[in-house]
Design an enzyme around this catalytic site. Structure first.
Site, PDB file in Angstrom:
ATOM      1  N   SER A 141      34.305  66.907  65.553  1.00 50.54           N
ATOM      2  CA  SER A 141      34.827  65.628  66.025  1.00 50.54           C
ATOM      3  C   SER A 141      36.013  65.265  65.151  1.00 50.54           C
ATOM      4  O   SER A 141      35.869  65.069  63.933  1.00 50.54           O
ATOM      5  CB  SER A 141      33.756  64.550  65.914  1.00 50.54           C
ATOM      6  OG  SER A 141      34.388  63.282  65.902  1.00 50.54           O
ATOM      7  N   HIS A 186      36.505  68.196  69.736  1.00 48.19           N
ATOM      8  CA  HIS A 186      35.989  66.956  70.328  1.00 48.19           C
ATOM      9  C   HIS A 186      36.877  65.781  69.916  1.00 48.19           C
ATOM     10  O   HIS A 186      37.074  65.536  68.731  1.00 48.19           O
ATOM     11  CB  HIS A 186      34.549  66.747  69.841  1.00 48.19           C
ATOM     12  CG  HIS A 186      33.851  65.554  70.402  1.00 48.19           C
ATOM     13  ND1 HIS A 186      33.239  65.550  71.641  1.00 48.19           N
ATOM     14  CD2 HIS A 186      33.665  64.302  69.895  1.00 48.19           C
ATOM     15  CE1 HIS A 186      32.685  64.371  71.865  1.00 48.19           C
ATOM     16  NE2 HIS A 186      32.942  63.589  70.822  1.00 48.19           N
ATOM     17  N   ASP A 193      37.491  61.692  70.101  1.00 43.76           N
ATOM     18  CA  ASP A 193      36.819  60.422  70.348  1.00 43.76           C
ATOM     19  C   ASP A 193      37.848  59.344  70.655  1.00 43.76           C
ATOM     20  O   ASP A 193      38.580  58.898  69.776  1.00 43.76           O
ATOM     21  CB  ASP A 193      35.980  60.028  69.128  1.00 43.76           C
ATOM     22  CG  ASP A 193      34.722  60.882  69.023  1.00 43.76           C
ATOM     23  OD1 ASP A 193      33.940  60.885  69.990  1.00 43.76           O
ATOM     24  OD2 ASP A 193      34.541  61.555  67.995  1.00 43.76           O
ATOM     25  N   MET A 251      38.535  55.617  71.624  1.00 45.41           N
ATOM     26  CA  MET A 251      37.848  54.313  71.544  1.00 45.41           C
ATOM     27  C   MET A 251      38.866  53.188  71.730  1.00 45.41           C
ATOM     28  O   MET A 251      39.984  53.283  71.237  1.00 45.41           O
ATOM     29  CB  MET A 251      37.193  54.170  70.167  1.00 45.41           C
ATOM     30  CG  MET A 251      36.256  55.311  69.801  1.00 45.41           C
ATOM     31  SD  MET A 251      35.412  54.962  68.258  1.00 45.41           S
ATOM     32  CE  MET A 251      34.517  56.499  67.999  1.00 45.41           C
ATOM     33  N   HIS A 272      36.024  62.606  74.835  1.00 48.69           N
ATOM     34  CA  HIS A 272      34.936  61.629  74.966  1.00 48.69           C
ATOM     35  C   HIS A 272      35.553  60.236  75.079  1.00 48.69           C
ATOM     36  O   HIS A 272      36.089  59.718  74.103  1.00 48.69           O
ATOM     37  CB  HIS A 272      34.040  61.775  73.713  1.00 48.69           C
ATOM     38  CG  HIS A 272      32.894  60.834  73.655  1.00 48.69           C
ATOM     39  ND1 HIS A 272      32.136  60.664  72.510  1.00 48.69           N
ATOM     40  CD2 HIS A 272      32.346  60.004  74.580  1.00 48.69           C
ATOM     41  CE1 HIS A 272      31.182  59.782  72.748  1.00 48.69           C
ATOM     42  NE2 HIS A 272      31.292  59.361  73.994  1.00 48.69           N
ATOM     43  N   MET A 279      35.402  56.495  75.293  1.00 47.01           N
ATOM     44  CA  MET A 279      34.614  55.287  75.035  1.00 47.01           C
ATOM     45  C   MET A 279      35.516  54.100  75.321  1.00 47.01           C
ATOM     46  O   MET A 279      35.872  53.328  74.415  1.00 47.01           O
ATOM     47  CB  MET A 279      34.110  55.297  73.583  1.00 47.01           C
ATOM     48  CG  MET A 279      33.016  56.328  73.349  1.00 47.01           C
ATOM     49  SD  MET A 279      32.788  56.733  71.603  1.00 47.01           S
ATOM     50  CE  MET A 279      33.983  58.066  71.436  1.00 47.01           C
ATOM     51  N   MET A 335      24.222  60.894  73.131  1.00 46.83           N
ATOM     52  CA  MET A 335      24.602  60.232  71.886  1.00 46.83           C
ATOM     53  C   MET A 335      23.355  60.022  71.035  1.00 46.83           C
ATOM     54  O   MET A 335      22.441  59.301  71.434  1.00 46.83           O
ATOM     55  CB  MET A 335      25.245  58.861  72.165  1.00 46.83           C
ATOM     56  CG  MET A 335      26.558  58.884  72.919  1.00 46.83           C
ATOM     57  SD  MET A 335      27.895  59.749  72.074  1.00 46.83           S
ATOM     58  CE  MET A 335      27.911  58.980  70.462  1.00 46.83           C
ATOM     59  N   ASP A 339      25.831  64.502  70.146  1.00 49.21           N
ATOM     60  CA  ASP A 339      26.923  63.913  69.369  1.00 49.21           C
ATOM     61  C   ASP A 339      26.381  62.783  68.497  1.00 49.21           C
ATOM     62  O   ASP A 339      25.848  61.805  69.018  1.00 49.21           O
ATOM     63  CB  ASP A 339      27.964  63.374  70.364  1.00 49.21           C
ATOM     64  CG  ASP A 339      29.220  62.833  69.701  1.00 49.21           C
ATOM     65  OD1 ASP A 339      29.389  63.005  68.490  1.00 49.21           O
ATOM     66  OD2 ASP A 339      30.048  62.243  70.438  1.00 49.21           O
TER      67      ASP A 339
HETATM   68  C1  DX5 Z   1      30.749  58.439  67.629  1.00 46.02           C
HETATM   69  C2  DX5 Z   1      31.483  59.650  68.095  1.00 46.02           C
HETATM   70  C3  DX5 Z   1      31.124  60.911  67.409  1.00 46.02           C
HETATM   71  C4  DX5 Z   1      31.306  60.892  65.918  1.00 46.02           C
HETATM   72  C5  DX5 Z   1      30.379  61.875  65.293  1.00 46.02           C
HETATM   73  O1  DX5 Z   1      31.096  57.385  68.471  1.00 46.02           O
HETATM   74  O2  DX5 Z   1      31.259  59.857  69.480  1.00 46.02           O
HETATM   75  O3  DX5 Z   1      31.801  62.006  68.002  1.00 46.02           O
HETATM   76  O4  DX5 Z   1      32.608  61.173  65.531  1.00 46.02           O
HETATM   77  O5  DX5 Z   1      30.502  61.782  63.914  1.00 46.02           O
HETATM   78  P1  DX5 Z   1      29.375  62.310  62.904  1.00 46.02           P
HETATM   79  O6  DX5 Z   1      29.227  63.780  63.140  1.00 46.02           O
HETATM   80  O7  DX5 Z   1      29.949  61.976  61.585  1.00 46.02           O
HETATM   81  O8  DX5 Z   1      28.124  61.545  63.227  1.00 46.02           O
HETATM   82 ZN    ZN Z   2      32.109  61.652  70.424  1.00 44.35          ZN
END
Ligand code: DX5
Ligand code: ZN
Length: 219
Positions: A7, A32, A34, A36, A65, A67, A136, A176
């Site tokens: 990630s 991956h 993220d 947001m 991903h 969000m 998740m 994840d």
């Molecule tokens: C959280 C993200 C994850 C996050 C995982 O909202 O979707 O992808 O980056 O991070 P770790 O591996 O540190 O839990």
């Molecule tokens: Zn993620």
């Protein structure tokens, strides 16, 4: 074969191009991202421009991903930016079925992300339209959180659900949040085949990425 995707949330944002190159040569199977929006989740991260800028630096699968809410207005742009999969949360828009079909029409893998509290039955009438389920194992919004142990049972039930409801094709089960060398074996034993890991991959700097990925793979 279990696939591991770093990630990029835990990478050094001042040098993302170097960071993806580094994890790619350290043995990552996919990347991956993220995304947001500060609204669907509290944090605010990156948009399609960043993914587009980094696309030429890496040939690995880009797993995106989303969000964000609403999500529909941004699907085209993320697809054009070079995403290989687009994973949406069912809570992020009123027309999930249509959104998934659109993602597929754009030639991308379509995914659904399940928050820790989201029941499996949201998948009931969209199973035919998904390629991957992102379970998740933390509440989305931040890296570095603790794996929620109750999610192990959910992973088991989800694998059964997918095999039962889509008996003729394999839907990926990707986990994840809080994935590390301690939780990974339990997650895989429960039925996941893809792992996303931020903290566990980027820990201790660039010289350790290969070692960290190796440790996860061995675990
Ligand atoms: C959280 C993200 C994850 C996050 C995982 O909202 O979707 O992808 O980056 O991070 P770790 O591996 O540190 O839990
Ligand atoms: Zn993620």
């Amino acid at each position: 074969m279990v696939k591991i995707g770093p990630s990029m949330l835990s990478a050094d944002f001042s040098k993302l191009a170097n960071e993806i190159t580094a994890v790619a040569s350290a043995g990552a199977d996919f990347i991956h991202w993220d995304v947001m929006d500060g609204h669907f989740v509290p944090s605010l991260t990156i948009g399609p421009l960043v993914i587009k800028a980094l696309r030429p630096h890496c040939s690995l699968f880009f797993d995106v991903h989303l969000m964000i809410s609403p999500v529909d207005p941004y699907i085209d742009e993320f697809a054009a930016a070079g995403a290989d999969s687009l994973i949406i949360h069912p809570e992020s828009g009123p027309h999930v079925h249509r959104t998934l079909q659109k993602i597929r029409r754009l030639g991308k893998k379509a995914g659904i992300a399940l928050n820790p509290s989201t029941p499996l039955n949201v998948l009931n009438w969209i199973i035919q339209d998904i390629d991957v389920v992102l379970l998740m194992s933390v509440n989305p919004g931040f890296g570095g959180q603790e794996f929620i142990p109750e999610q192990l049972e959910k992973i088991k039930q989800l694998r059964q659900f997918l095999d039962q409801h889509a008996p003729n094709r394999f839907i990926d089960l990707q986990v994840d949040g809080g994935v590390n060398e301690k939780t990974a074996p339990q997650i895989i034993a429960a039925g996941a085949n893809r792992l996303v890991a931020g903290t566990a991959v980027f820990r201790d700097g660039v010289t350790q990425y290969a070692h960290n990925i190796q440790k996860l793979r061995k675990a």
